[in-house]
Enzyme design. Structure first.
Site, mmCIF file in Angstrom:
data_model
loop_
_atom_site.group_PDB
_atom_site.id
_atom_site.type_symbol
_atom_site.label_atom_id
_atom_site.label_comp_id
_atom_site.label_asym_id
_atom_site.label_seq_id
_atom_site.Cartn_x
_atom_site.Cartn_y
_atom_site.Cartn_z
ATOM 1 N N LYS A 186 0.854 -1.195 0.000
ATOM 2 C CA LYS A 186 0.000 0.000 0.000
ATOM 3 C C LYS A 186 0.884 1.236 0.000
ATOM 4 C CE LYS A 186 -1.803 3.031 2.720
ATOM 5 N NZ LYS A 186 -1.867 4.178 1.822
ATOM 6 N N GLU A 261 9.141 0.950 11.097
ATOM 7 C CA GLU A 261 10.228 1.908 10.791
ATOM 8 C C GLU A 261 9.587 3.283 10.883
ATOM 9 O OE1 GLU A 261 13.350 0.927 9.899
ATOM 10 O OE2 GLU A 261 13.101 -1.146 9.274
ATOM 11 N N CYS A 295 13.455 10.733 7.242
ATOM 12 C CA CYS A 295 13.206 10.305 8.624
ATOM 13 C C CYS A 295 14.451 10.375 9.497
ATOM 14 C CB CYS A 295 12.671 8.882 8.631
ATOM 15 S SG CYS A 295 13.722 7.751 7.694
ATOM 16 N N GLU A 394 9.180 16.092 15.462
ATOM 17 C CA GLU A 394 9.615 15.923 14.072
ATOM 18 C C GLU A 394 8.830 16.906 13.189
ATOM 19 O OE1 GLU A 394 8.380 12.320 11.967
ATOM 20 O OE2 GLU A 394 10.391 12.155 11.132
HETATM 21 P P1 NAD Z 1 2.033 8.505 7.930
HETATM 22 O O1 NAD Z 1 2.283 7.703 9.148
HETATM 23 O O2 NAD Z 1 1.021 9.570 7.975
HETATM 24 O O3 NAD Z 1 1.598 7.540 6.724
HETATM 25 C C1 NAD Z 1 2.384 6.432 6.344
HETATM 26 C C2 NAD Z 1 1.502 5.432 5.617
HETATM 27 O O4 NAD Z 1 0.531 4.956 6.538
HETATM 28 C C3 NAD Z 1 0.729 6.012 4.436
HETATM 29 O O5 NAD Z 1 0.678 5.042 3.413
HETATM 30 C C4 NAD Z 1 -0.653 6.256 5.028
HETATM 31 O O6 NAD Z 1 -1.685 6.216 4.054
HETATM 32 C C5 NAD Z 1 -0.759 5.075 5.979
HETATM 33 N N1 NAD Z 1 -1.726 5.256 7.080
HETATM 34 C C6 NAD Z 1 -2.172 6.396 7.639
HETATM 35 N N2 NAD Z 1 -3.055 6.115 8.625
HETATM 36 C C7 NAD Z 1 -3.132 4.756 8.695
HETATM 37 C C8 NAD Z 1 -3.857 3.841 9.519
HETATM 38 N N3 NAD Z 1 -4.671 4.263 10.476
HETATM 39 N N4 NAD Z 1 -3.681 2.518 9.300
HETATM 40 C C9 NAD Z 1 -2.852 2.080 8.342
HETATM 41 N N5 NAD Z 1 -2.137 2.885 7.534
HETATM 42 C C10 NAD Z 1 -2.280 4.217 7.713
HETATM 43 O O7 NAD Z 1 3.459 9.059 7.469
HETATM 44 P P2 NAD Z 1 3.806 9.992 6.227
HETATM 45 O O8 NAD Z 1 3.381 11.382 6.540
HETATM 46 O O9 NAD Z 1 3.334 9.350 4.969
HETATM 47 O O10 NAD Z 1 5.396 9.886 6.197
HETATM 48 C C11 NAD Z 1 6.235 10.612 7.007
HETATM 49 C C12 NAD Z 1 6.652 9.826 8.223
HETATM 50 O O11 NAD Z 1 7.297 8.609 7.846
HETATM 51 C C13 NAD Z 1 7.672 10.580 9.064
HETATM 52 O O12 NAD Z 1 7.342 10.449 10.410
HETATM 53 C C14 NAD Z 1 8.977 9.862 8.746
HETATM 54 O O13 NAD Z 1 9.953 10.009 9.742
HETATM 55 C C15 NAD Z 1 8.511 8.453 8.595
HETATM 56 N N6 NAD Z 1 9.491 7.641 7.846
HETATM 57 C C16 NAD Z 1 10.237 6.722 8.520
HETATM 58 C C17 NAD Z 1 11.210 5.971 7.843
HETATM 59 C C18 NAD Z 1 12.096 4.972 8.560
HETATM 60 O O14 NAD Z 1 12.791 4.208 7.894
HETATM 61 N N7 NAD Z 1 12.129 4.947 9.882
HETATM 62 C C19 NAD Z 1 11.386 6.160 6.465
HETATM 63 C C20 NAD Z 1 10.587 7.116 5.813
HETATM 64 C C21 NAD Z 1 9.642 7.850 6.513
#
Ligand code: NAD
Length: 497
Positions: A186, A261, A295, A394
Site C-alpha cells: 500500500k 520503521e 526520517c 519531528e
Molecule cells: P504517515 O504515518 O502519515 O503515513 C504512512 C503510511 O501509513 C501512508 O501510506 C498512510 O496512508 C498510511 N496510514 C495512515 N493512517 C493509517 C492507519 N490508520 N492505518 C494504516 N495505515 C495508515 O506518514 P507519512 O506522513 O506518509 O510519512 C512521514 C513519516 O514517515 C515521518 O514520520 C517519517 O519520519 C517516517 N518515515 C520513517 C522511515 C524509517 O525508515 N524509519 C522512512 C521514511 C519515513
C-alpha cells in the site's frame, strides 16, 4: 525543465491508472480515484484508481493463493526474477526518476543518483544474498539431532510513506520476495506512481500472478484490512510514530508480527575540534536533501558553544547556495515540500517555535519560483533552548533547530532527552571521543563526521519512538521476513559393551 519521457506520458495518460491484483490491472470496486498532484507546479499529474477495503481483501486472498506455488520456487529462480526486475528498472531508470521527481517534488538529479540506483542495488543485494545464504543450520546438541530452519511467512503486507516511495518499496519487497513471501503493497496516497510503475515492471519480469500486488488505498481503510486479515502473516510499516502506534496495537491484538520503521528527530553533535567546513556542508545537505523530508536526517544541531559563531556562518553560506527549483528542473538542488498540508504544518511549527522563544537565524519564509506555483520554502535555521516544540518534535521539512552545549556530558544528555531513536551523528577530529559518543547516543544508528550513511550489509533501524525495525539493507532484514522452525529428533546412543 526536462520534458516527460514518452513512457511517463502514456503511463500518466491512463484515466484512471489502475492497480495490480493477482496479475490483473483493476479499477476501484467502488469507482473512487485519487487525484495525484505535482507539488512543484500544483498541476494534476494524473488520476489513480483508489482500492477499496474489499479490493484490499481481494489482494490478500490472491497473494495467499500465489504463495502456494511461489513458496516452492528455488532460491535460484527467485534471485533470477529479482535480477530481471533490476535489469528492467535499469532500462527504465529515467522513467522511474521522472515519476519520483514529479510525484514527490524531489530533484530529478537526486532521484537519478540516489533513489533509483539505491533501489536497484537493493534488489540485486537480496538476490545475491538468497542464493548464497544457507537457511538451514544444523545444530550441535547433546542427545538431539536438531536443525534450525528459516521459512517464508506467506503474505507480507507493506504500508509505505510518501517521502521515498520507490526506494523504500524496493528495500522492502526485495528481501520479502527473496525470502519466498508474496506481497501486498500500500503506497501513500500522495505518491503512488512509481510503485504502480514498478509493479508493471515486476509483471514484465515474469513474477507469477499474485506474487506482487499493489493497492493504492486510504490509510485507515487499508490498515483495517491488513492489520486484521488472518492471511496476512507479517506486516511492515514505514511512517510516522503516531500511525505506527496504531498499527503496532492492532497487529499486537491479532498476534501478527510487525516491523515498524518510524519517525525521527536526529541530532548532530558538533565539537569545536571538528572540521567545521565538512560539518557545515554535511549538515546543510542534511536539511536540503529531499527538502528535509527524511526520517533519519539531522534536525537538531547541538553545537559546542565556542564553535557556534563560525559554524553558523559557514552553514548559512552553504544554505544560501541551494538552488530551489521544480523537481523536473535539471539544476534543482531542492524541490518543494510534498503538499500544501505539509507546508502548512511546517510553518505552524515555525510559528509555535517562535512563540516559545526560538529565533529564526536563516530562512523561515516561503520562496517564489519563477513561472511556477508550488510548495516552496527556504531552508530554515532556528536557534533556541531545548524546551521548544521545534527541538522536541519531528517537523519533516528543511528545518534545523540549533542549541549549544558546554561539555560532552551535556551534549549526550540533550541527544538522549527525546524518545526518538533513529539516527544521530557526532562531528569531531578526536577518534576516541567519536567512538565513545557514538556508543552513548541512544538510537539505531550513530554516524561519525557524516550524516545519512547507508551501505549494504550495514543494519539500519530505529529504537524506542522510532520503531523496532531490524534493518533495511542487511541479512537481519532478510530474516525479518522469515519465520523460524526447529526440527529435532532424539538420538539414542547405544552403550558399548
Ligand atoms: P504517515 O504515518 O502519515 O503515513 C504512512 C503510511 O501509513 C501512508 O501510506 C498512510 O496512508 C498510511 N496510514 C495512515 N493512517 C493509517 C492507519 N490508520 N492505518 C494504516 N495505515 C495508515 O506518514 P507519512 O506522513 O506518509 O510519512 C512521514 C513519516 O514517515 C515521518 O514520520 C517519517 O519520519 C517516517 N518515515 C520513517 C522511515 C524509517 O525508515 N524509519 C522512512 C521514511 C519515513
Amino acid at each position: 525543465m526536462i520534458t516527460y519521457s514518452t513512457k511517463v506520458k502514456s503511463f500518466l495518460n491512463q484515466d484512471p491508472i489502475p492497480f495490480l491484483i493477482g496479475g490483473s490491472w483493476l479499477q476501484s470496486s467502488n469507482n473512487q480515484v485519487f487525484d495525484v498532484e505535482d507539488p512543484s507546479t500544483k498541476n494534476l499529474l494524473g488520476k489513480v484508481s483508489k482500492a477499496s477495503g474489499s479490493d484490499t481483501e481481494k489482494a490478500v486472498e490472491q497473494a495467499d493463493e500465489a504463495f502456494k506455488s511461489w513458496r516452492k520456487t528455488s532460491a535460484k529462480e527467485r534471485a533470477r526474477l529479482l535480477h530481471k526486475l533490476a535489469d528492467l528498472c535499469e532500462r527504465d531508470a529515467e522513467e522511474l526518476a521522472q515519476l519520483e521527481a514529479l510525484d514527490v517534488g524531489k530533484s530529478v538529479n537526486n532521484a537519478r543518483g540516489f533513489d533509483v540506483p539505491f533501489g536497484i542495488e537493493s534488489l540485486r543485494y537480496y538476490a545475491n544474498l538468497i542464493e548464497n545464504k544457507d537457511f538451514e543450520q544444523v545444530l550441535n546438541l547433546d542427545g538431539v539431532a536438531g536443525k534450525s530452519v528459516r521459512l517464508p511467512f506467506g503474505v507480507v503486507a507493506f504500508i509505505f510513506p510518501w517521502n521515498f516511495p520507490l526506494t523504500l518499496c524496493m528495500w522492502g519487497i526485495g528481501p520479502a520476495l527473496a525470502a519466498g513471501n508474496t506481497v501486498v503493497v500500500k503506497p501513500a496516497a500522495q505518491t503512488p506512481l512509481s510503485t504502480l510503475y514498478l509493479a508493471a515492471l515486476a509483471q514484465e519480469a515474469g513474477f507469477p500472478d499474485g506474487v506482487f500486488n499493489v493497492v493504492p488505498a486510504s490509510g485507515a481503510e487499508a490498515g483495517e484490512v491488513l492489520t486484521k486479515h488472518p492471511k496476512v502473516k507479517c506486516l511492515s510499516f514505514t511512517g510516522s510514530s503516531q500511525v505506527g502506534k496504531t498499527i503496532g496495537q492492532n497487529c499486537g491484538f491479532n498476534l501478527k508480527p510487525v516491523k515498524l520503521e518510524l519517525g525521527g528527530k536526529g541530532a548532530a553533535v558538533v565539537f569545536d575540534d571538528a572540521d567545521l567546513n565538512n560539518a557545515a556542508t554535511g549538515l546543510a545537505g542534511a536539511i536540503t536533501l529531499n527538502t528535509g523530508q527524511v526520517c533519519c536526517t539531522a534536525t537538531r544541531w547541538i553545537i559546542q558553544e565556542n564553535a557556534l559563531e563560525t559554524f553558523v556562518e559557514k552553514v548559512k553560506t552553504e544554505l544560501a547556495k541551494t538552488h530551489i527549483a521544480p523537481g523536473m528542473d535539471e539544476a534543482s538542488e531542492m524541490g518543494p515540500v510534498v503538499s500544501e498540508k505539509q507546508l502548512n504544518s511546517i510553518f505552524e511549527y515555525i510559528k509555535k517555535g517562535k512563540e516559545e522563544g526560538a529565533e529564526v537565524i536563516f530562512g523561515g519564509n516561503r520562496v517564489e519560483v519563477d513561472g511556477v506555483s508550488g510548495y516552496y520554502m527556504a531552508p530554515t535555521l532556528l536557534k533556541g533552548t531545548e524546551d521548544n516544540i521545534c527541538f522536541k518534535e519531528e517537523i519533516f521539512g528543511p528545518v534545523a533547530y540549533i542549541t549549544t552545549f558546554t561539555d560532552e556530558e551535556d551534549a549526550i544528555r540533550q541527544v538522549n532527552s527525546l524518545d526518538y531513536g533513529l539516527a544521530n551523528s557526532v562531528w569531531t577530529e578526536d577518534a576516541v571521543r567519536a567512538e565513545r559518543v557514538a556508543k552513548e547516543m541512544v538510537a539505531g544508528n550513530s554516524w561519525i563526521n557524516a550524516h545519512n550513511v547507508f551501505a549494504y550489509g550495514l543494519p539500519y533501524g530505529g529504537v524506542n519512538g522510532s520503531g523496532n525495525g531490524g534493518g533495511v539493507n542487511s541479512i537481519e532484514t532478510l530474516f525479518d521476513y522469515t519465520r523460524g522452525l526447529s526440527i529435532a529428533q532424539p538420538v539414542v546412543v547405544e552403550e558399548l559393551v
